[in-house]
Design a protein around this motif. Sequence first.
Motif, PDB file in Angstrom:
ATOM      1  N   ARG A 200       0.761  -1.338   0.039  1.00 44.39           N
ATOM      2  CA  ARG A 200      -0.137   0.036  -0.059  1.00 44.39           C
ATOM      3  C   ARG A 200       0.771   1.130   0.079  1.00 44.39           C
ATOM      4  N   LEU A 201       2.004   1.377   0.734  1.00 42.50           N
ATOM      5  CA  LEU A 201       3.016   2.414   0.600  1.00 42.50           C
ATOM      6  C   LEU A 201       3.646   2.640  -0.523  1.00 42.50           C
ATOM      7  N   LEU A 202       4.022   1.569  -1.575  1.00 39.99           N
ATOM      8  CA  LEU A 202       4.509   1.617  -2.704  1.00 39.99           C
ATOM      9  C   LEU A 202       3.635   1.844  -4.035  1.00 39.99           C
ATOM     10  N   GLU A 203       2.432   1.309  -3.708  1.00 41.09           N
ATOM     11  CA  GLU A 203       1.559   1.276  -5.055  1.00 41.09           C
ATOM     12  C   GLU A 203       1.133   2.432  -5.511  1.00 41.09           C
ATOM     13  N   PRO A 204       1.103   3.728  -4.928  1.00 42.91           N
ATOM     14  CA  PRO A 204       0.597   4.825  -5.313  1.00 42.91           C
ATOM     15  C   PRO A 204       1.565   5.505  -6.340  1.00 42.91           C
ATOM     16  N   VAL A 205       3.035   5.261  -6.289  1.00 40.95           N
ATOM     17  CA  VAL A 205       3.856   5.848  -7.264  1.00 40.95           C
ATOM     18  C   VAL A 205       4.428   4.811  -8.214  1.00 40.95           C
ATOM     19  N   ALA A 206       3.396   3.574  -8.669  1.00 41.75           N
ATOM     20  CA  ALA A 206       3.687   2.761  -9.625  1.00 41.75           C
ATOM     21  C   ALA A 206       2.378   2.758 -10.545  1.00 41.75           C
ATOM     22  N   ASP A 207       2.905   2.219 -11.639  1.00 40.10           N
ATOM     23  CA  ASP A 207       1.749   2.035 -12.588  1.00 40.10           C
ATOM     24  C   ASP A 207       1.037   0.806 -12.501  1.00 40.10           C
ATOM     25  N   ALA A 208       1.631  -0.352 -12.138  1.00 44.58           N
ATOM     26  CA  ALA A 208       1.166  -1.652 -11.947  1.00 44.58           C
ATOM     27  C   ALA A 208       1.917  -2.390 -10.724  1.00 44.58           C
ATOM     28  N   VAL A 209       1.327  -3.365 -10.239  1.00 42.19           N
ATOM     29  CA  VAL A 209       2.115  -4.271  -9.020  1.00 42.19           C
ATOM     30  C   VAL A 209       1.893  -5.719  -9.543  1.00 42.19           C
ATOM     31  N   SER A 210       2.996  -6.477  -9.387  1.00 37.62           N
ATOM     32  CA  SER A 210       2.819  -7.902  -9.641  1.00 37.62           C
ATOM     33  C   SER A 210       3.307  -8.534  -8.297  1.00 37.62           C
ATOM     34  N   VAL A 211       2.498  -9.477  -7.920  1.00 27.92           N
ATOM     35  CA  VAL A 211       2.848 -10.299  -6.676  1.00 27.92           C
ATOM     36  C   VAL A 211       3.827 -11.498  -7.169  1.00 27.92           C
ATOM     37  N   GLY A 212       4.943 -11.527  -6.614  1.00 27.73           N
ATOM     38  CA  GLY A 212       5.654 -12.623  -7.240  1.00 27.73           C
ATOM     39  C   GLY A 212       5.568 -13.986  -6.378  1.00 27.73           C
ATOM     40  N   PRO A 213       5.999 -15.071  -6.767  1.00 30.56           N
ATOM     41  CA  PRO A 213       5.904 -16.324  -5.876  1.00 30.56           C
ATOM     42  C   PRO A 213       6.441 -16.290  -4.617  1.00 30.56           C
ATOM     43  N   GLU A 214       5.986 -16.933  -3.652  1.00 33.07           N
ATOM     44  CA  GLU A 214       6.615 -16.955  -2.168  1.00 33.07           C
ATOM     45  C   GLU A 214       7.741 -17.815  -2.404  1.00 33.07           C
ATOM     46  N   SER A 215       8.721 -17.036  -1.462  1.00 33.50           N
ATOM     47  CA  SER A 215      10.171 -17.697  -1.321  1.00 33.50           C
ATOM     48  C   SER A 215      10.583 -17.652   0.107  1.00 33.50           C
ATOM     49  N   THR A 216      11.328 -18.584   0.279  1.00 31.64           N
ATOM     50  CA  THR A 216      11.875 -18.828   1.793  1.00 31.64           C
ATOM     51  C   THR A 216      12.425 -17.650   2.194  1.00 31.64           C
ATOM     52  N   GLY A 217      12.234 -17.021   3.408  1.00 28.67           N
ATOM     53  CA  GLY A 217      12.895 -15.960   3.889  1.00 28.67           C
ATOM     54  C   GLY A 217      12.172 -14.916   3.891  1.00 28.67           C
ATOM     55  N   TRP A 218      11.374 -14.641   2.731  1.00 28.51           N
ATOM     56  CA  TRP A 218      10.613 -13.304   2.545  1.00 28.51           C
ATOM     57  C   TRP A 218       9.238 -13.232   2.768  1.00 28.51           C
ATOM     58  N   LEU A 219       9.016 -12.199   3.228  1.00 27.94           N
ATOM     59  CA  LEU A 219       7.400 -12.051   3.624  1.00 27.94           C
ATOM     60  C   LEU A 219       6.749 -11.353   2.491  1.00 27.94           C
ATOM     61  N   ALA A 220       7.389 -10.722   1.532  1.00 30.71           N
ATOM     62  CA  ALA A 220       6.932 -10.004   0.400  1.00 30.71           C
ATOM     63  C   ALA A 220       7.744 -10.070  -0.812  1.00 30.71           C
ATOM     64  N   ASN A 221       7.177 -10.331  -1.810  1.00 33.99           N
ATOM     65  CA  ASN A 221       8.035 -10.314  -3.233  1.00 33.99           C
ATOM     66  C   ASN A 221       7.262  -9.727  -4.041  1.00 33.99           C
ATOM     67  N   LEU A 222       7.345  -8.319  -4.281  1.00 35.58           N
ATOM     68  CA  LEU A 222       6.482  -7.612  -5.087  1.00 35.58           C
ATOM     69  C   LEU A 222       7.142  -6.961  -6.172  1.00 35.58           C
ATOM     70  N   SER A 223       6.701  -6.613  -7.476  1.00 35.11           N
ATOM     71  CA  SER A 223       7.483  -6.236  -8.543  1.00 35.11           C
ATOM     72  C   SER A 223       6.502  -5.093  -8.849  1.00 35.11           C
TER      73      SER A 223
END
Length: 257
Positions: A175-198
């Motif tokens: 939510r903090l980063l979405e307003p300054v981007a044109d689109a968001v893609s949620v990446g696959p879950e990976s060990t050790g990361w709670l968020a993987n966003l493009s």
Amino acid sequence: MNTYVYGITAASHPPLPEGLAGIGDPPRPVRVLKESGLAAVVSDAPEDLRPKRRELLAHQNVLGEVGADGCVLPMRFGSVAPDDRAVTGVLAERAEHYKERLGALDGRVEYNIKAHHVEEAVLHQVMAENPEIRALAEANRKSGGGSYESKIQLGEMVASAVKAKESEDAGALERLLEPVADAVSVGPESTGWLANLSFLVERSSAEEFLAAAERARRELPHLEVRVNGPLPPYSFVEPGPAQPAGTAAGGVDTGAG
């Protein structure tokens, strides 16, 4: 010999830099296949292609050189077609899709954001926000550490609270980063990361996006936030063209993953 696909551009894209070479040992010369107003940037594919560092960097270098002169739809490492005819066939079949994507991605780059909890900080926050966990931890402390059962109970409660916090913080970061981007893609879950966003970001807005990432770090100090970019917009070119049998999503991700 199989044909390796680096990316797709408009047929009007400026010519490739002279002597541009790609994957392989020795590096294979890069060439262009045109069809239906599009151009595929390709080379011959080595029989023993593996995602080694040298090959990954060669793939990225070709995309960087081509992308410097205009929009390119990047393919992930490992996108291989049986031959040139198969590539031009895909260009013809998917022409409308690729032209739409070229228009949508023109002047834009991808930033990948990964985040994980700082263990000590998130445990402190979980304890501060959950009176039941605090009460049980205090009871265990007063009884010299607590019984085996109470220790297990405390561990399960903490683990459950941290898991819930992961989901909450992933949403807050997006939510903090979405307003300054044109689109968001949620990446696959990976060990050790709670968020993987493009995030798809206009080149002209890159500094604004990076400033937003810094604000996110300040507002969520219990997170370790990693920013990777600018990258070719790998996460926004779905589906890719040639996928060899037995591979998923066109091969190994060289950029955003």
